[in-house]
Scaffold this active site. Structure first.
Site, short mmCIF file in Angstrom:
data_model
loop_
_atom_site.label_atom_id
_atom_site.label_comp_id
_atom_site.label_asym_id
_atom_site.label_seq_id
_atom_site.Cartn_x
_atom_site.Cartn_y
_atom_site.Cartn_z
N HIS A 157 5.26 4.23 5.60
CA HIS A 157 6.21 3.13 5.81
C HIS A 157 7.66 3.55 5.56
O HIS A 157 8.48 3.47 6.46
CB HIS A 157 5.78 1.91 4.97
CG HIS A 157 6.84 0.86 4.86
ND1 HIS A 157 7.28 0.14 5.95
CD2 HIS A 157 7.56 0.43 3.80
CE1 HIS A 157 8.22 -0.71 5.55
NE2 HIS A 157 8.41 -0.55 4.26
N HIS A 160 13.55 3.38 -0.47
CA HIS A 160 13.83 1.95 -0.61
C HIS A 160 12.80 1.18 -1.42
O HIS A 160 13.11 0.15 -1.98
CB HIS A 160 14.09 1.30 0.75
CG HIS A 160 12.86 0.90 1.51
ND1 HIS A 160 12.22 1.74 2.38
CD2 HIS A 160 12.16 -0.25 1.53
CE1 HIS A 160 11.19 1.13 2.90
NE2 HIS A 160 11.11 -0.09 2.41
N ASP A 161 11.57 1.67 -1.49
CA ASP A 161 10.56 0.91 -2.24
C ASP A 161 10.15 1.54 -3.57
O ASP A 161 9.31 0.99 -4.26
CB ASP A 161 9.30 0.73 -1.37
CG ASP A 161 9.43 -0.46 -0.43
OD1 ASP A 161 10.19 -1.39 -0.76
OD2 ASP A 161 8.78 -0.45 0.63
N GLU A 170 11.01 -0.51 -6.93
CA GLU A 170 10.28 -1.75 -7.04
C GLU A 170 8.79 -1.51 -7.30
O GLU A 170 8.18 -2.22 -8.09
CB GLU A 170 10.46 -2.55 -5.75
CG GLU A 170 10.09 -3.99 -5.95
CD GLU A 170 10.20 -4.75 -4.65
OE1 GLU A 170 10.68 -4.17 -3.66
OE2 GLU A 170 9.80 -5.91 -4.63
N ASP A 171 8.22 -0.52 -6.65
CA ASP A 171 6.77 -0.39 -6.67
C ASP A 171 6.21 0.69 -7.59
O ASP A 171 5.02 0.76 -7.79
CB ASP A 171 6.25 -0.06 -5.25
CG ASP A 171 6.53 -1.18 -4.29
OD1 ASP A 171 6.91 -2.27 -4.76
OD2 ASP A 171 6.36 -0.97 -3.08
N ASP A 230 13.53 -1.94 7.76
CA ASP A 230 12.35 -2.23 6.95
C ASP A 230 11.61 -3.42 7.55
O ASP A 230 10.39 -3.39 7.78
CB ASP A 230 12.84 -2.55 5.52
CG ASP A 230 11.71 -2.86 4.55
OD1 ASP A 230 10.61 -2.30 4.74
OD2 ASP A 230 11.93 -3.64 3.62
#
Ligand code: MN
Length: 766
Positions: free
Chosen positions: A83, A108-109, A112-113, A173
């Site tokens: 992704h 980008h993630d 957060e993850d 995204d």
């Protein structure tokens, strides 16, 4: 709160329970190759210039992301890392962004993850990248809380004025998530689609990301209106050959003639998007077969910047020599580009077989701006002699955002109203050019110059002639504003303006006025409660709710305006200590099925009891919830539907394509629940069919109803006909049916009548 309301989870599942686990090492090796291939594809797609540092940083970002996401999978089962890699590729290839954005997209993630923190990013990639990743993380987080979508939109805009790149990466995204929406459950698809069409499509439009906006709209339609989407896609496929032949015949003579220009050029003929075709079918009320301009022809010239205008017009003259033009269809955005930077010459000509064809003439630079908008605009910045269109716009967004008082929902509708509009060009008395949205008034113009000028606006002179404040400005108008220091905005002004800035300034000034008035109301309330020996703080919020108001200022204002009578308080409440307690009244139960409004001629169906269909909400039988069928779209068995939890009236079931429902879903997405019909052969429902036609004599009602009841044996529940001038009529027939098939039949037989022009089922617009 039950846990099913918290539905905004990410498109991920954590852990290794995915399909990879089962197949062991062979599979792992395969996946490693898959990831590497995706990464190489990303590298190939980067068009901007890069130095060695950029290359190393991208490589590092990739390795960090691979490591961080190694335990995660997407809903589809594929490794999660694919992704961010794909989002980075979209940034590079489809939006044309550079190394910084690509690194940001890859990462980008992760914050957060995964376990990686923002300071890790800062240390390895510097403050710039850390800021971008932080912005993206915050944007994502804001969508998880239960706030109205308007508030979310505001957050996106706040990020936008900080660094446009963050929003552009977010767009990439969202695009990838939309492209891979298929593995999500349907109600989540609907929510994501609603948010996309509500927030991201208009923003993409405003930022000039034409291709992305179009794809958003198509992908949204695929979710909300899958039948129509497939239907148009099928017809486009079927007519492809015939269309290419036509385009070929149109282009051939053009190619030859354009050779005279002696500059490189290319001509493309692309089909229009499914969404825009469906829009045309709906608004123009024509069939697919009747739409001629299913494609746009584009002539793209490769000439140096300073020769652009000359060559575009020369090409125009050649095009219109070959194919006869329709003069009033010429649009010139080459001389004055749109405020999102778009520039192009559009003309409609008469092609072979007398068909109208739109031709767009532009240069390679203009084409890049048209497709990539902001990102491309940046690239060409500097050489431009015109004021920076985006800087101006971003300034105005900043200004609207500064108004902290503005209610989020108001703010959104104000702001959004300007996003899709065409533009008009007007002048100040000094000859400065101002761009306003189409439909803007002289008062909008005043507010656009300065909010003080707007608030004090007394009268206006357009081209030296006095006009009303609400005068809709036209291209080329010169506008002079005359002020008076005693002037104040009033409620009526809201009807005179269309721009977000003017609306929000008028509202905040009225709110201030209201607050002043409200002070009298507040004093009266304090006195009354004191007399009743009741506390103020203990009761004021209860009274707000009791009168069904939103906040204290509204209560104070209502009292000041004598809309709320304080004398009643002693009769309606008893005192319990310092607190007022309502004297109970027997309450009525809310009916489950809403009665249709009565028309001029009404017949009641016999069996009303059987209207309650067998419906499942969140996989539970619906009858254990308090729900009603929305009467804006009257869903029936077989429709795709969703449930919306209303503030105080249980759940409403809307059709997935209901425009009201979509608005609600977009604003309050967290209140949406899954709903679907289960097999229930004997239940019946009410469906509305809207008809228009010409009443050429007496008895049209009789004929229409005979067609339904005699031919099809369906019960008519209510019937409403409104006659207009010269025999034209509009009407609504509510019929009792048991499935969507019967509705299609009814529409078919109605259309067979010569008096009927259109018959369709739709949501009521408001
Ligand atoms: Mn993402």
């Amino acid at each position: 709160m039950p846990e099913w309301i918290m539905i905004d989870e990410k498109l991920t599942t954590t852990g290794s329970e995915g399909p990879a686990k089962k197949s062991g090492i062979v599979h792992e090796e395969k996946e490693r190759k898959l990831i590497q291939r995706a990464y190489r594809k990303l590298l190939r797609s980067i068009k901007s210039e890069m130095d060695e540092t950029d290359r190393v940083m991208i490589r590092n970002a990739y390795e960090v992301a691979v490591q961080a996401h190694s335990q995660q999978r997407r809903k589809s089962g594929e490794p999660y890392i694919l992704h961010p890699i794909e989002v980075a590729r979209i940034c590079a290839e489809e939006i044309g962004l550079g190394p910084t954005a690509i690194i940001g997209a890859l990462l980008h993630d992760v914050v957060e993850d995964t376990d990686i923190t923002l300071s890790d990013i800062k240390e390895r990639f510097g403050t710039n990248i850390a800021k971008i990743v932080d912005g993206l993380t915050k944007l994502d987080a804001s969508f998880n809380v239960e706030s109205p979508q308007a508030e979310n939109f505001r957050k996106v805009l706040r990020t936008l004025v900080e660094d446009v790149r963050i929003v552009l990466i977010k767009m990439a995204d969202r695009l990838h998530n939309m492209r891979t929406l298929g593995s999500m459950p349907q109600h989540k698809q609907l929510r994501i689609a609603a948010e996309t069409s509500y927030i991201y499509a208009p923003l993409a439009h405003r930022l000039g990301l034409y291709n992305i906006k179009t794809e958003y709209q198509d992908l949204c339609m695929k979710v909300t209106n899958p039948e129509e989407y497939r239907e148009i896609a099928r017809k486009l496929q079927e007519t492809k050959r015939e269309r290419s032949a036509f385009i070929q015949g149109f282009i051939e003579p053009l190619k030859e003639a354009l050779g005279q220009l002696r500059v490189p050029f290319r001509i493309t003929g692309r089909p229009k998007s499914i969404y825009s075709i469906s829009n045309k079918i709906r608004t123009k009320k024509v069939a697919f077969e009747e739409i001629y301009d299913l494609f746009a022809i584009r002539v793209i010239l490769d000439v140096p910047r300073q020769m652009e205008r000359e060559y575009c017009w020369r090409a125009y003259s050649i095009v219109t020599d070959v194919h006869r033009p329709i003069p009033e269809r010429l649009k010139d955005w080459v001389t004055t580009p749109k405020s999102n930077g778009y520039s192009s010459l559009h003309t409609t000509v008469i092609g072979p077989k007398g068909r109208y064809v739109e031709v767009q003439i532009r240069t390679e630079r203009m084409d890049e701006i048209a497709e990539r908008g902001f990102a491309a605009h940046w690239k060409y910045k500097g050489g431009a002699d015109q004021p920076d269109v985006y800087d101006d716009w971003l300034d105005s967004v900043r200004e609207v955002l500064e108004n902290k008082e503005a209610d989020a929902v108001e703010f959104l509708s104000d702001f959004k109203s300007g996003l899709f509009k065409n533009e008009v060009f007007v002048y100040t008395p000094n000859g400065d050019l101002k761009v306003l949205p189409e439909g803007a008034s002289a008062l909008d113009f005043a507010f656009s110059i300065h909010s003080e000028l707007g608030s004090r606006c007394k009268s206006v002179r357009i081209n030296k002639i006095v006009k009303p404040l609400g005068y809709k400005v036209q291209n080329g108008d010169q506008i002079e504003i005359i002020t008076d220091k005693n002037q104040k905005p009033t409620e009526g002004w809201l009807k005179l303006v269309v721009t977000g800035k003017a609306r929000s300034k008028i509202r905040s000034s009225m709110r201030e006025e209201r607050r002043k008035q409200g002070e009298y109301g507040k004093e009266a309330l304090v006195r009354k409660l004191r007399n009743m020996k009741a506390g103020f703080e203990e009761n004021v919020d209860m009274l707000v709710r009791y009168y069904e108001l939103d906040n204290r200022p509204d209560l104070y204002y209502g009292i000041a305006m004598e809309e709320i009578n304080l004398q009643d308080l002693s009769q309606k409440f008893t005192l319990d200590g310092q607190t007022l307690t309502e004297i109970a009244e027997p309450t009525e139960k809310i009916p489950v099925v809403e009665e249709p409004r009565t028309g001029k001629l009404t017949r009641k169906a016999k069996k009303q009891a059987s209207f309650k269909p067998r419906l499942m909400i969140n996989d539970q039988p619906a009858n254990q919830f308090h729900y009603t069928l929305a009467n804006c779209c009257n869903p029936v068995q077989g429709d795709e539907v969703f449930a919306y939890i209303t503030a105080n009236n249980g759940m409403k079931i809307h059709r997935s394509d209901c425009s009201n429902g979509l608005q609600l879903m977009a604003r309050y997405g967290y209140r949406v629940m899954k709903a679907e019909w289960v097999h229930a052969p004997d239940s019946s429902f009410v469906a509305d069919i809207y008809i228009t036609g010409v009443d050429d004599g007496p008895g049209v009602i009789k004929q229409l109803s005979e067609q339904i009841s005699n031919k099809l044996g369906l019960n008519i529940r209510s019937f409403y006909i409104d006659g207009g001038e010269e025999g034209y009529f509009e009407g609504r027939i509510s019929i009792v049916v048991s499935n969507t098939n019967q509705i299609s039949h009814a529409i078919q037989v109605l259309k067979e009548l010569p008096q009927v022009h259109t018959a369709e089922r739709r949501s009521q617009e408001n």
